[in-house]
Write a protein that holds these residues in place. Structure first.
Motif, PDB file in Angstrom:
ATOM      1  N   GLU A 179       9.606  -0.391   2.287  1.00 22.79           N
ATOM      2  CA  GLU A 179       9.687  -1.778   1.816  1.00 22.79           C
ATOM      3  C   GLU A 179       9.416  -2.777   2.936  1.00 22.79           C
ATOM      4  O   GLU A 179       8.689  -3.750   2.764  1.00 22.79           O
ATOM      5  N   GLY A 180       9.995  -2.533   4.103  1.00 23.67           N
ATOM      6  CA  GLY A 180       9.850  -3.462   5.218  1.00 23.67           C
ATOM      7  C   GLY A 180       8.458  -3.496   5.792  1.00 23.67           C
ATOM      8  O   GLY A 180       7.994  -4.532   6.278  1.00 23.67           O
ATOM      9  N   PHE A 181       7.751  -2.356   5.736  1.00 21.75           N
ATOM     10  CA  PHE A 181       6.401  -2.293   6.289  1.00 21.75           C
ATOM     11  C   PHE A 181       5.490  -3.283   5.572  1.00 21.75           C
ATOM     12  O   PHE A 181       4.786  -4.070   6.209  1.00 21.75           O
ATOM     13  N   GLN A 182       5.511  -3.268   4.224  1.00 24.31           N
ATOM     14  CA  GLN A 182       4.625  -4.150   3.481  1.00 24.31           C
ATOM     15  C   GLN A 182       5.027  -5.609   3.651  1.00 24.31           C
ATOM     16  O   GLN A 182       4.179  -6.491   3.799  1.00 24.31           O
ATOM     17  N   ALA A 183       6.343  -5.885   3.638  1.00 25.66           N
ATOM     18  CA  ALA A 183       6.801  -7.268   3.811  1.00 25.66           C
ATOM     19  C   ALA A 183       6.400  -7.805   5.182  1.00 25.66           C
ATOM     20  O   ALA A 183       5.983  -8.960   5.314  1.00 25.66           O
ATOM     21  N   SER A 184       6.521  -6.976   6.198  1.00 23.40           N
ATOM     22  CA  SER A 184       6.147  -7.397   7.553  1.00 23.40           C
ATOM     23  C   SER A 184       4.647  -7.648   7.657  1.00 23.40           C
ATOM     24  O   SER A 184       4.204  -8.598   8.298  1.00 23.40           O
ATOM     25  N   LYS A 185       3.850  -6.780   7.020  1.00 19.46           N
ATOM     26  CA  LYS A 185       2.397  -6.978   7.020  1.00 19.46           C
ATOM     27  C   LYS A 185       2.037  -8.310   6.354  1.00 19.46           C
ATOM     28  O   LYS A 185       1.181  -9.050   6.842  1.00 19.46           O
ATOM     29  N   ASN A 186       2.705  -8.606   5.231  1.00 19.14           N
ATOM     30  CA  ASN A 186       2.412  -9.853   4.519  1.00 19.14           C
ATOM     31  C   ASN A 186       2.756 -11.074   5.380  1.00 19.14           C
ATOM     32  O   ASN A 186       1.994 -12.041   5.444  1.00 19.14           O
ATOM     33  N   GLU A 187       3.919 -11.029   6.024  1.00 20.15           N
ATOM     34  CA  GLU A 187       4.327 -12.139   6.889  1.00 20.15           C
ATOM     35  C   GLU A 187       3.358 -12.298   8.049  1.00 20.15           C
ATOM     36  O   GLU A 187       2.997 -13.414   8.428  1.00 20.15           O
ATOM     37  N   ALA A 188       2.944 -11.165   8.643  1.00 18.24           N
ATOM     38  CA  ALA A 188       2.028 -11.224   9.781  1.00 18.24           C
ATOM     39  C   ALA A 188       0.685 -11.819   9.370  1.00 18.24           C
ATOM     40  O   ALA A 188       0.105 -12.641  10.083  1.00 18.24           O
ATOM     41  N   ALA A 189       0.193 -11.401   8.205  1.00 19.56           N
ATOM     42  CA  ALA A 189      -1.090 -11.932   7.735  1.00 19.56           C
ATOM     43  C   ALA A 189      -0.991 -13.428   7.469  1.00 19.56           C
ATOM     44  O   ALA A 189      -1.896 -14.196   7.804  1.00 19.56           O
ATOM     45  N   SER A 190       0.133 -13.857   6.880  1.00 22.77           N
ATOM     46  CA  SER A 190       0.320 -15.274   6.563  1.00 22.77           C
ATOM     47  C   SER A 190       0.480 -16.129   7.815  1.00 22.77           C
ATOM     48  O   SER A 190      -0.052 -17.238   7.892  1.00 22.77           O
ATOM     49  N   SER A 191       1.210 -15.602   8.802  1.00 23.62           N
ATOM     50  CA  SER A 191       1.534 -16.405   9.986  1.00 23.62           C
ATOM     51  C   SER A 191       0.473 -16.350  11.068  1.00 23.62           C
ATOM     52  O   SER A 191       0.262 -17.322  11.782  1.00 23.62           O
ATOM     53  N   PHE A 192      -0.180 -15.183  11.217  1.00 23.13           N
ATOM     54  CA  PHE A 192      -1.068 -14.985  12.372  1.00 23.13           C
ATOM     55  C   PHE A 192      -2.499 -14.608  11.985  1.00 23.13           C
ATOM     56  O   PHE A 192      -3.368 -14.515  12.848  1.00 23.13           O
ATOM     57  N   GLY A 193      -2.738 -14.353  10.682  1.00 23.15           N
ATOM     58  CA  GLY A 193      -4.059 -13.898  10.282  1.00 23.15           C
ATOM     59  C   GLY A 193      -4.377 -12.515  10.800  1.00 23.15           C
ATOM     60  O   GLY A 193      -5.544 -12.132  10.912  1.00 23.15           O
ATOM     61  N   ASP A 194      -3.354 -11.723  11.105  1.00 24.01           N
ATOM     62  CA  ASP A 194      -3.520 -10.388  11.688  1.00 24.01           C
ATOM     63  C   ASP A 194      -2.350  -9.535  11.203  1.00 24.01           C
ATOM     64  O   ASP A 194      -1.200  -9.780  11.559  1.00 24.01           O
ATOM     65  N   ASP A 195      -2.630  -8.532  10.348  1.00 25.59           N
ATOM     66  CA  ASP A 195      -1.536  -7.760   9.751  1.00 25.59           C
ATOM     67  C   ASP A 195      -1.353  -6.384  10.390  1.00 25.59           C
ATOM     68  O   ASP A 195      -0.706  -5.500   9.816  1.00 25.59           O
ATOM     69  N   ARG A 196      -1.894  -6.186  11.594  1.00 28.92           N
ATOM     70  CA  ARG A 196      -1.721  -4.889  12.261  1.00 28.92           C
ATOM     71  C   ARG A 196      -0.256  -4.682  12.650  1.00 28.92           C
ATOM     72  O   ARG A 196       0.416  -5.597  13.106  1.00 28.92           O
ATOM     73  N   MET A 197       0.213  -3.443  12.486  1.00 21.64           N
ATOM     74  CA  MET A 197       1.617  -3.126  12.713  1.00 21.64           C
ATOM     75  C   MET A 197       1.767  -1.970  13.711  1.00 21.64           C
ATOM     76  O   MET A 197       0.882  -1.133  13.854  1.00 21.64           O
TER      77      MET A 197
END
Length: 672
Positions: A179-197
């Motif tokens: 659950e946290g992996f996808q939520a973190s990816k979404n936040e990263a994409a929204s905030s930084f334009g980069d969803d790499r984890m």
């Protein structure tokens, strides 16, 4: 020296940079979005350029718009502040191509340290201690679960381009990873334009301690001590201090030397911060390097007497550092409290609205960054003003309140007084929580970790229960204040010539469950208040209508924010919010017989906990839900918040849909 610089940022950090530039005789250019047209940084700057709509991805982080503002104004250099474009190598490259100085590190250092995976490899090669973890990028949740099992739980899921707590989750088992992996990816994409984890081991009982470094373009560098940043919520810092109450000189030196080794390894030039996680045995592990000015830089300035913004400007202009390591002396202690537009009673969820009242405590008038303090200091870095709006589009930080004292106890005492005297109305804010931390025995002792908030406020922040002796002082103060108000009322009414004789001497003061019988004997300078058999001298210049009262009670200072309610006051002090009633003995006897009003029943409703945007609704009418099941996701200030079922039930009505903007307590779902 530069004649004109542009600040590619907003809010308090833009104001902070403008102050130093003005002191150096440098003209400043502000940029602003539609939402910031009347912002404080726009008013402070010599020039201002409009750059677009409120959304950051259409204004503050659009490189072409910043470059156009530079061309319009002829700015010779750009200070990026923090966040936005501060660690974007493409921005540094665009400035270099245009012949404009970047008041920050070289592009290569930003690239190397901006990616957490690459930075960790470089740190290892430079001899810096690092946390165990997976160095490669993670493709999906299944791979994240497999890697987490190999590392061993708990693990930290992190966005490679992350910062400010966004794109970061702690996972204790497989379900939390998924659950946290996808939520973190979404936040990263929204905030930084980069969803790499990526994933690393989460160190238990950790402290978050960081080292401030400063390097020039000629190979010189110094470290300026450490900052303790362990008081965090949602992985974002709330209170910082310098130095750390935990480090010894040997550990400080080792961390500082490793930080400089890393800076030199990437050709660093400017101010930067190397962050470490430190365990209970003072073993320290590299987390990341922030290639910019940190939010909490004021505490370092207070204990070293170094203006970091000035040094960044001088380094960008090509000057050699005038400081050597021997020049860096740590003097006294400094605290920083971040004032956020958020509701601590609702899990620190963001709050927006108009600041109907904004009165910070008085700053020390003769203090300037770059000057070593010799007496207690109050400093407030802010980007707002009374009547201004707190927007949903940006970080919820309102101000950074700092205090300095000769030792930690003095810095904490100064912060307590400053927080009590900070008046904010119109929005939810975290002043009560900040005050509560300053009084918490564990914080006062210095026995803190990054788990402090989760451990000490496990069920959420519900306010403060003040000790009996403090309640007694508040009761005495309120009794004296009530007497002053009563005298004023008799004078206004003109009921008799000798007004003081009309006001009684016996009162009953109630504060929640506490009850005090009080006798008052007043004179021209104050009052002697007898309470619980002891007489306390109460003196104050408070007058009815004043919303801030500074009262001496038995020789101790009590600072209170005061609101009028029927039969008494609403008092806010030291993190507590109290309804104080001052009644005659007969009134108190009758009041005890009055029924208590019960709050409305909302147990069958899912209410929106904050102003925000509905990202998705995961249930439909007629669905049976289980305790802990995800019901909806709400986004506010770029943070996704998952709303879960508190108990088993059946959905009877869905009142919102994806894309809806909701206010606090709007009904999202109804249950049978």
């Amino acid at each position: 020296m530069f004649k004109k610089i542009l600040i590619a940022n907003r809010g308090e950090i833009a104001c902070r940079v403008i102050k130093t530039a003005q002191r150096m005789g440098i003209a400043t250019v502000a940029v602003y979005s539609d939402a910031d047209r009347n912002a404080l940084h726009v008013k402070m700057a010599d020039e201002a350029v409009h750059i677009g709509p409120p959304q950051a991805n259409q204004s503050y982080i659009v490189i072409d718009k910043i470059m156009d503002a530079i061309r319009q104004t002829g700015a010779e250099a750009v200070h990026p502040g923090y966040g936005f474009l501060s660690e974007n190598p493409k921005f540094a490259e665009a400035l270099e191509a245009a012949g404009v100085a970047f008041i920050g590190p070289p592009k290569g250092a930003i690239e190397s340290m901006g990616d957490k995976i690459t930075s960790k490899k470089i740190a290892q090669e430079a001899g810096v201690s690092t946390v165990p973890g997976h160095m490669g990028l993670i493709e999906d949740a299944d791979e994240a679960i497999r890697i987490s099992g190999q590392i061993g739980y708990p693990v930290m899921l992190k966005a490679s381009a992350g910062g400010g707590g966004k794109g970061m989750r702690i996972a204790w088992d497989e379900s939390e990873v998924r659950e946290g992996f996808q939520a973190s990816k979404n936040e990263a994409a929204s905030s930084f334009g980069d969803d790499r984890m990526f994933i690393e081991k989460f160190v238990t009982q950790p402290r978050h301690i960081e080292i401030q470094v400063l390097c020039d373009q000629h190979g010189n560098g110094v470290y300026l001590g450490e900052r303790e940043c362990s008081i965090q919520r949602r992985n974002q810092k709330v209170i910082e201090e310098a130095p750390s109450p935990f480090l010894d000189e040997a550990t400080r030196r080792a961390m500082g030397e490793q930080s400089l080794a890393l800076a030199h390894a990437v050709g660093y030039a400017s101010a930067g911060t190397v962050e470490f996680i430190v365990d209970g045995d003072r073993n320290f592990y590299f987390l990341e390097m922030n290639t910019r000015l940190q939010v909490e830089h004021p505490v370092t300035e207070l204990i070293t007497g170094v203006d970091l913004v000035e040094q960044m400007i001088r380094v960008a202009h090509g000057e050699k550092l005038a400081l050597t390591q021997d020049d860096i002396k740590l003097n006294g202690w400094a605290m920083e409290s971040r004032l956020y537009a958020e509701d601590p009673y609702r899990g620190f969820l963001p709050s927006i609205g108009r600041l109907t009242r904004y009165r910070p405590p008085t700053e020390t008038p003769d203090y300037l960054p770059g000057v070593t303090p010799a007496a207690p200091v109050v400093r407030n870095d802010t980007g707002v003003y009374e009547g201004g709006e707190i927007s949903m589009y940006y970080d919820p930080m309102i101000a950074k309140l700092c205090t300095w004292g000769p030792d930690r106890a003095a810095a904490i005492a100064g912060m307590r007084d400053a927080l009590d005297g900070f008046e904010v109305e119109g929005i939810g804010h975290n002043l009560p929580f900040l005050s509560a931390v300053m009084d918490h025995p564990r914080f006062v002792s210095g026995d803190i970790t990054t788990a402090f908030v989760a451990e000490e406020y496990e069920g959420g922040f519900v306010g403060v229960d003040l000790p009996q002796d403090h309640l007694r002082r508040i009761a005495a103060a309120c009794a004296a204040m009530h007497r002053v108000a009563e005298i004023r009322r008799t004078r206004v009414s003109g009921r008799m010539d000798n007004h003081e004789r009309k006001v009684g001497t016996d009162w009953v003061v109630t504060l929640g469950d506490a009850r005090f019988e009080v006798q008052i004997e007043a004179d021209r300078d104050g009052a002697d208040v007898t309470i619980d058999g002891a007489t306390l001298r109460v003196e104050s210049d408070w007058t009815p209508g004043n919303q801030l009262a500074r009262v001496s009670v038995g020789g101790e200072s009590v600072v209170m924010k005061v609101g009028k309610i029927s039969g008494g006051f609403r008092i806010r002090t030291r993190g507590a919010d109290l309804k104080v009633h001052v009644r005659t003995p007969r009134q108190a006897e009758l009041a005890a017989l009055m029924p208590e009003k019960l709050p409305p029943d909302t147990s069958k409703l899912l209410l929106c906990p904050m102003p925000g945007l509905i990202v998705r609704i995961d249930v439909a009418e007629g669905d049976e839900v289980q305790e802990g099941q995800t019901l909806a996701v709400v986004e506010a200030m770029k943070m996704e918040n998952i709303l879960r079922a508190e108990k088993k039930g059946v959905v009877s009505k869905v009142n919102a849909a994806a894309g809806d903007s909701l206010a606090v307590d709007d009904v999202i779902l109804e249950f049978e």
